[in-house]
Structure formats: C-alpha cells, structure tokens
Enzyme design. Structure first.
Site, mmCIF file in Angstrom:
data_model
loop_
_atom_site.group_PDB
_atom_site.id
_atom_site.type_symbol
_atom_site.label_atom_id
_atom_site.label_comp_id
_atom_site.label_asym_id
_atom_site.label_seq_id
_atom_site.Cartn_x
_atom_site.Cartn_y
_atom_site.Cartn_z
ATOM 1 N N ARG A 15 0.838 -1.190 0.000
ATOM 2 C CA ARG A 15 0.000 0.000 0.000
ATOM 3 C C ARG A 15 0.877 1.246 0.000
ATOM 4 N NH1 ARG A 15 -5.417 0.046 3.581
ATOM 5 N NH2 ARG A 15 -5.205 -2.141 2.968
ATOM 6 N N SER A 99 -8.374 0.098 -0.059
ATOM 7 C CA SER A 99 -9.447 0.037 0.916
ATOM 8 C C SER A 99 -10.017 1.426 1.184
ATOM 9 C CB SER A 99 -8.954 -0.642 2.193
ATOM 10 O OG SER A 99 -10.005 -0.814 3.120
ATOM 11 N N HIS A 100 -9.844 1.923 2.415
ATOM 12 C CA HIS A 100 -10.434 3.203 2.820
ATOM 13 C C HIS A 100 -9.453 4.371 2.703
ATOM 14 C CE1 HIS A 100 -8.417 1.550 6.373
ATOM 15 N NE2 HIS A 100 -8.155 2.804 6.681
ATOM 16 N N LYS A 109 -3.804 -6.570 -2.275
ATOM 17 C CA LYS A 109 -4.069 -7.632 -1.313
ATOM 18 C C LYS A 109 -3.929 -8.956 -2.054
ATOM 19 C CE LYS A 109 -7.285 -4.963 1.575
ATOM 20 N NZ LYS A 109 -8.661 -4.895 2.149
ATOM 21 N N ASP A 243 -16.970 0.032 3.299
ATOM 22 C CA ASP A 243 -15.737 0.775 3.043
ATOM 23 C C ASP A 243 -15.414 0.697 1.548
ATOM 24 O OD1 ASP A 243 -14.954 -1.878 2.951
ATOM 25 O OD2 ASP A 243 -13.122 -1.599 4.118
ATOM 26 N N ASP A 245 -13.379 -0.905 -0.539
ATOM 27 C CA ASP A 245 -13.336 -2.166 -1.280
ATOM 28 C C ASP A 245 -14.433 -3.119 -0.832
ATOM 29 O OD1 ASP A 245 -12.049 -2.483 1.191
ATOM 30 O OD2 ASP A 245 -10.680 -4.015 0.439
ATOM 31 N N ASP A 247 -15.233 -4.802 1.777
ATOM 32 C CA ASP A 247 -15.061 -6.044 2.537
ATOM 33 C C ASP A 247 -15.472 -5.874 3.999
ATOM 34 O OD1 ASP A 247 -12.922 -4.454 3.302
ATOM 35 O OD2 ASP A 247 -11.418 -6.036 3.143
ATOM 36 N N ARG A 248 -15.770 -4.627 4.415
ATOM 37 C CA ARG A 248 -16.279 -4.387 5.769
ATOM 38 C C ARG A 248 -17.653 -3.739 5.672
ATOM 39 N NH1 ARG A 248 -12.633 -0.654 9.045
ATOM 40 N NH2 ARG A 248 -12.156 0.279 7.025
ATOM 41 N N HIS A 331 -14.648 -6.589 10.368
ATOM 42 C CA HIS A 331 -14.285 -7.678 9.459
ATOM 43 C C HIS A 331 -14.950 -8.953 9.989
ATOM 44 C CE1 HIS A 331 -11.309 -5.912 6.737
ATOM 45 N NE2 HIS A 331 -10.842 -5.226 7.768
#
Length: 454
Positions: A15, A99-100, A109, A243, A245, A247-248, A331
């Site tokens: 990242r 992500s965020h 990832k 978020d 991507d 995933d949360r 998560h």
C-alpha cells in the site's frame, strides 16, 4: 536503482501513494514475483474503482503472464468478490485496492489458492525481496511460453454463492439505506440484493475513486453522518455502510444509531451456530466485547480469543476449523467463504435476522450489546514501550486484577477490562475499554488515558 519497498510493503499487503511510491513498472514486477513465489500455473486478478487501479492491475497481469502464468482478470470487483474467485476457481489471487485510504493511494491484497492469506510470514517477504532484486538489475527473463490473459465476470456467481449461505426466502419487506461511499459496494449490492423484498435506498453508488462525498471509511463516525440522517429521513428499517473495497460493513439501526460491530459479531455467531447444529468454534479478537464469548457459549459454541488482525484470525480459523470469526473493526470471516472476510455476507445475516421477526433492529441487537464500551482511542506517545511499562506497573499486583500480553497489554477485573496495543506503523497506543456500566467504563478509560498521556 533498486526500489525501496520498506514504506509500501506492510504486514499484510502492499500500500502506498501512486506514482510517488510505486507505479505500473513496479506492479509488473510484483506480478512476476507473485507468480514465482506461489508457483502457480494460473492466477486471478481484480481491481477497485480508483483511477490508478486498472493500469496497475493490467501491469501485474502482464508481469505474471510473462512468467508463463495464465491470468484470469475479473475486472471491477470488491475484495470479497476477489476472494470468492480465488476460492471458487482454486487460484491464487491479487486485488488492487487501498481500501479506505485517500484517492492517491493504491495497493495489492494477495492470497494463495482458496483465498489463503499472503502476509509477511506467508510469502510477502519473499515477493518483496524479488521485486527489490529485479528493480535493481532489470526485469526477470520471460518464460519460454508466455501465459494467456482472459476476462471473466464473476459478479452473478459471487452473489448466488452468498445467498446460498443465508436463508433469505421468508423475509418481510424491509427498507434499507446503503451508503457505498462511491466504493465497490455500489457495484456489488444491487446484484446481491436483487429479487429480495428490500426497498433499497442507494447513497453514493457511483463508482468514483476520488471519493467526492466522504472518505469510504465507516470506522470514522464522521463518515456515517450522511447515512444516519438518511435512515431517519426515510423511516428506514436500517442502514448499511461499506468501506472502499466493500469487505467491511457497518450497521445503523432504525434511529440512525450505530450498531457495535461486536453486537453484529455476536448476532452472526448465534446464527452460524444454529446453522451448524449448535456446535462449532467462533473466533473473536481480544478487543471485541465480553458479549461475544458469552453469546457463543449460550448458543453451544466454543469461543477462541485471538490477536487483532486478519492473518491471526484466519490462522486460528484454519487451526481450529472455526465456523465464523469477527473483529471489532467490522471484518467478518466465514468457514463457508474459505475462511475469508466478507462484509456482504454479514450484511445478509443482519437482514435475515431482522426480516424474519417483527421487532425493530434496536430491540433485536439489544440482547447482543450488553456492556459499555469506549471505542478505540488513539494517543500519540514518544515511547510506546515505556508507556506500556507504566501501565503494567500501575496495575500489576492489584487484588482481583489479571494482566496478559496476547496483543499489547490487557488488564482485566471483575467488572471491567481494557487493552492497550501499540501501532505497528505510527507512534500511537490504541486503547479499548469496557465495563458493566458506563460510569465504571468512564472511570477506567480516563485512568488508563492519564497514564498513557502522562
């Protein structure tokens, strides 16, 4: 010049700022290194909606193909959709997302076949070493037979798989506000919820990696304000925020009040245990509420406490055969989703739990939200180790108090606990406290903060 990857290769992913810290030339080397370290003959690659994601993703695919690896590109997807593809196709995978993080960031990832995580101890260190080596002397020699690059749309199959894991056949009509934050939830939610008795009120579903409305980070209360207001205005049954991507997932009730991720963990744990005959291991990290292990035991399961972080959760799930795992960061991990995290599946569980009974969400979750919590409080400190030692000194030897070092320092009494963990990347200590009532929690929180910030 050999690339310095120390600032962008983290514990679990890559990242950094594009193009200042990394670019498509490095992405191509990451693709080649990923192919070599996994030893795969084929891989799957996806990306989010950030402006730099398509180019980085294509470069990674090119690097893998030059090493003789066949690449399946699934294009725009959420991170858990990439995990689905890795699991369903039994291929290592790479997801391009930050992500965020703000728009100028991007990352990768990575996972092995079956969505098994790639972190520092499971391949990421080797990948970094190869990229640094090759960046200093030129790209690795291409394979005698380059791999193919093909496209595959997995969105429908992903949605079908998720709906097969939750009984949504008998829901009452629900009005649901969803804030996608201009992230990948805007891509996945309409397909996943299609055909359900859900009156969907979309917010910020336009895919825009510059995040024009607010950061796609629902962990920050400021980014929930729009959703909370809209839920109240619409008279909705609940609100869900994803978020960047997707995933949360974060949940707010019919009053617009946030539902603790620990309460969501407990609710989903009870449902997953019911699906499995009232038996099974449930993983929770050490900053989730006391409610989580209590609910797990009340429903016949075995709670297992672990460190914070997806690599620890996934490792414990694999070791114990756990059916579910949850973190206070929202998560949620499922055995039937290759032990990977998927906010969308957790959201479906919340919809199913709410839609198969008549109470509002606030009443439903009250049984899972039993204690007063502080939330995570960050403090900048000059010396993390010294502050932790000061806390230990203040509480060690007190009657009725225990200390443990599973992750940072946890101090536990009969009516309260708190945990202090050092950040791996910043000069911060993170405090989480909980007690049986708000007054006690406030006292314990303030006492701990006074030592941390002395």
């Amino acid at each position: 010049m050999t690339a310095d990857l120390s600032q962008i290769v983290k514990a679990y992913d890559v990242r950094g700022v594009v193009p200042d810290q990394w670019d498509e030339s490095l992405a191509e080397l990451f693709g080649a290194a990923f192919a070599q370290v996994t030893g795969a003959r084929a891989v799957v690659v996806g990306h989010d909606m950030r402006p730099s994601s398509p180019g980085l993703s294509r470069a990674f695919a090119r690097g893998a193909a030059l090493r003789g690896v066949d690449v399946t590109e699934i294009g725009l997807c959420s991170t858990d959709q990439l995990y689905y593809a890795s699991g369903a196709l039994d291929l290592p995978g790479a997801m391009f997302t930050a992500s965020h993080n703000p728009a100028r960031y991007n990352g990768i990832k990575m996972c092995r076949a079956g969505a098994a995580p790639v972190g520092q101890d499971t391949g990421l260190a080797e990948i970094r070493a190869l990229v640094e080596q090759w960046s200093g002397r030129g790209a690795p020699a291409p394979a005698a037979r380059p791999g193919t690059v093909t496209r595959l749309d997995t969105l429908e199959q992903y949605a079908t798989h998720l709906r097969s894991l939750v009984d949504v056949t008998s829901l009452r009509p629900l009005k649901v506000v969803v804030d996608a934050g201009n992230g990948m939830g805007g891509h996945t939610v309409p397909t996943v919820l299609a055909g359900l008795p859900v009156d969907l009120v979309p917010m910020y579903f336009e895919l825009d990696g510059t995040f024009p409305n607010h950061e796609a980070n629902p962990l920050d209360p400021a980014n929930l304000v729009d959703l909370q207001r809209r839920v109240r205005e619409e008279g909705a049954d609940l609100g869900i925020a994803f978020d960047g991507d997707a995933d949360r997932c974060f949940v707010v009730d019919e009053h617009g009040e946030p539902v603790s991720p620990s309460a969501v963990t407990a609710l989903v744990a009870a449902r997953e245990l019911a699906r499995n005959g009232g038996q099974g291991v449930v993983i929770h990290n050490l900053i989730t509420s006391w409610s989580v292990p209590e609910v797990v035991e009340e429903n016949g399961g075995t709670p297992v406490r672990t460190r914070v972080g997806h690599s620890f959760i996934k490792a414990e799930m694999a070791r114990t055969g756990a059916i579910f795992g949850g973190e206070h960061s929202a998560h949620y991990y499922f055995r039937d989703f290759w032990n990977a995290d998927t906010g969308m599946l957790a959201a479906l569980h919340v919809l199913a739990a709410l839609g198969t009974q008549d109470r509002p969400l606030s009443a439903l979750v009250s049984q899972y939200d039993r204690y007063a919590g502080s939330g995570e409080i960050n403090s900048t400190v000059d010396d993390q180790a010294a502050r932790l030692a000061a806390i230990r000194s203040a509480y060690e030897g007190r009657d009725g108090i225990t200390l443990d070092d599973l992750d940072g320092l946890t101090v536990t009494a009969a009516d309260w606990w708190f945990n202090v963990r050092p950040s791996n990347t910043e000069p911060l200590l993170r405090l989480n406290a909980e007690a049986r009532d708000k007054a006690t929690m406030t006292r314990v929180r303030d006492e701990a903060l006074a030592i941390i910030r002395a």
